[in-house]
Design a protein around this motif. Sequence first.
Motif, mmCIF file in Angstrom:
data_model
loop_
_atom_site.group_PDB
_atom_site.id
_atom_site.type_symbol
_atom_site.label_atom_id
_atom_site.label_comp_id
_atom_site.label_asym_id
_atom_site.label_seq_id
_atom_site.Cartn_x
_atom_site.Cartn_y
_atom_site.Cartn_z
ATOM 1 N N VAL A 11 14.150 17.215 -11.737
ATOM 2 C CA VAL A 11 13.608 16.216 -12.236
ATOM 3 C C VAL A 11 13.371 16.298 -13.875
ATOM 4 O O VAL A 11 12.233 17.543 -14.040
ATOM 5 C CB VAL A 11 12.611 15.583 -11.670
ATOM 6 N N LEU A 12 13.981 16.084 -14.643
ATOM 7 C CA LEU A 12 13.512 15.734 -15.774
ATOM 8 C C LEU A 12 12.500 14.265 -16.364
ATOM 9 O O LEU A 12 13.325 13.534 -15.909
ATOM 10 C CB LEU A 12 14.870 16.259 -17.294
ATOM 11 N N LEU A 13 11.589 14.315 -17.090
ATOM 12 C CA LEU A 13 10.736 13.268 -17.657
ATOM 13 C C LEU A 13 10.864 13.212 -19.423
ATOM 14 O O LEU A 13 10.551 14.670 -20.133
ATOM 15 C CB LEU A 13 9.235 13.543 -17.170
ATOM 16 N N VAL A 14 12.057 13.099 -19.499
ATOM 17 C CA VAL A 14 12.188 12.280 -21.378
ATOM 18 C C VAL A 14 12.056 11.804 -21.449
ATOM 19 O O VAL A 14 11.686 10.081 -21.450
ATOM 20 C CB VAL A 14 13.878 12.160 -20.751
ATOM 21 N N LEU A 59 15.815 18.302 -26.619
ATOM 22 C CA LEU A 59 16.446 18.121 -25.301
ATOM 23 C C LEU A 59 18.003 18.341 -25.532
ATOM 24 O O LEU A 59 19.300 19.647 -25.736
ATOM 25 C CB LEU A 59 16.440 17.194 -24.232
ATOM 26 N N ILE A 60 18.316 16.799 -26.667
ATOM 27 C CA ILE A 60 20.077 17.059 -27.063
ATOM 28 C C ILE A 60 20.064 18.262 -28.309
ATOM 29 O O ILE A 60 21.199 18.547 -27.811
ATOM 30 C CB ILE A 60 19.749 15.863 -27.686
ATOM 31 N N THR A 61 18.954 19.070 -28.533
ATOM 32 C CA THR A 61 19.428 20.125 -29.842
ATOM 33 C C THR A 61 19.675 21.144 -28.867
ATOM 34 O O THR A 61 20.344 21.899 -29.560
ATOM 35 C CB THR A 61 18.741 20.049 -31.191
ATOM 36 N N ARG A 68 19.831 8.074 -27.099
ATOM 37 C CA ARG A 68 21.000 9.711 -27.387
ATOM 38 C C ARG A 68 21.138 10.385 -26.956
ATOM 39 O O ARG A 68 21.794 11.178 -25.704
ATOM 40 C CB ARG A 68 20.345 9.982 -28.790
ATOM 41 N N ALA A 69 18.942 10.739 -25.608
ATOM 42 C CA ALA A 69 19.190 11.591 -24.535
ATOM 43 C C ALA A 69 19.393 10.890 -23.483
ATOM 44 O O ALA A 69 19.933 12.128 -22.942
ATOM 45 C CB ALA A 69 17.374 12.150 -24.792
#
Length: 333
Positions: A38-41, A73-75, A101-102
């Motif tokens: 799980v990612l909590l973004v 996260l994107i980078t 974007r994420a």
Amino acid sequence: MLSFDETAFLQKSRSTVALRPQIEALVDRLTTKGIRNVLLVGAGGTFAAVWPYEHLAHRFSTLPVRSAIAAELITSGDASLGEGTVAVFTSVSGTTDDALRAVEYCKAHGALTIGFTGYAESPLASMVDEALISEPEAWPFDVQLLLFTTRLLSNRGEFSGYEKFADELAAIPEIMVQVARQADAPASDFALKHKDTNYHFLSGTGNLWGFTYLYSMCILEEMQWLHTTRVHGAEFFHGSLELIQEDTSLLLFRGEDETRPLMDRVVDFANKYSHNVTVVDTADYPLEGISPEFRGLLSPLVADTAASRISKHLEKQRDHSLDLRRYYRVVEY
């Protein structure tokens, strides 16, 4: 109370509690399908606000759960991101660019995306795979994240008493009104005393560290243009204590999880060397109807409700609107 619309507050809070059946059904489907991680973004306040639930998962579960800054996260990427990943997003407006974007990034890498927001027609709600909608401007997201996380851990056999806990959460709207009422007078005193104070030192631990960071950066700095230092209570004695002087304003958040003794040390030291110590202690609030074993889980929500009274009184005493910005969503960057 100053700038407190009880009817609107209750309506928004009740809308978060009302999401319980949807959250449970979603978590149950995901559990059956299988979750690898799980990612909590989040971004800014919504990034800090998920830390208590990363912390909760680390305490109770072997399931990999981590918080991630949307832009980073994107980078930087994440090698764990892929099929079997559940990426959870929270956004009051559903329009935060970094978060949007994420969402695209996570979906492109095979993750299932979930969004909690207050606007069904928002970009976030339309982009995620599963959108759970509360009333507009319903903040914070603690009830939703508590239900999501504890249901998930309960399904894995890693959290006991879920049904009792979730049943007790139904009373949260009324309980938080009482927290706000109790916190109002001390908040007024703080604002009157510190209307001209330009620097505050903040500390918290455990599931209150995220809120400490949030209140420092997103409220005192962003919304009041005040200078702050924020440090985790476990790290307080490894450098930052040298900034404390007898007139330093310290705003300390003390919760009720297993890290409370760490904050006891900080409070004791602060009171010894400064005469400007303010402690927001969640144990001071009755929380009638909440079982003792669950109180600690609610500390972020209690702290947020209590500190929101400080924010409103600072706004008045400093004649500085909480909505005023120099740069955020004002200029290009």
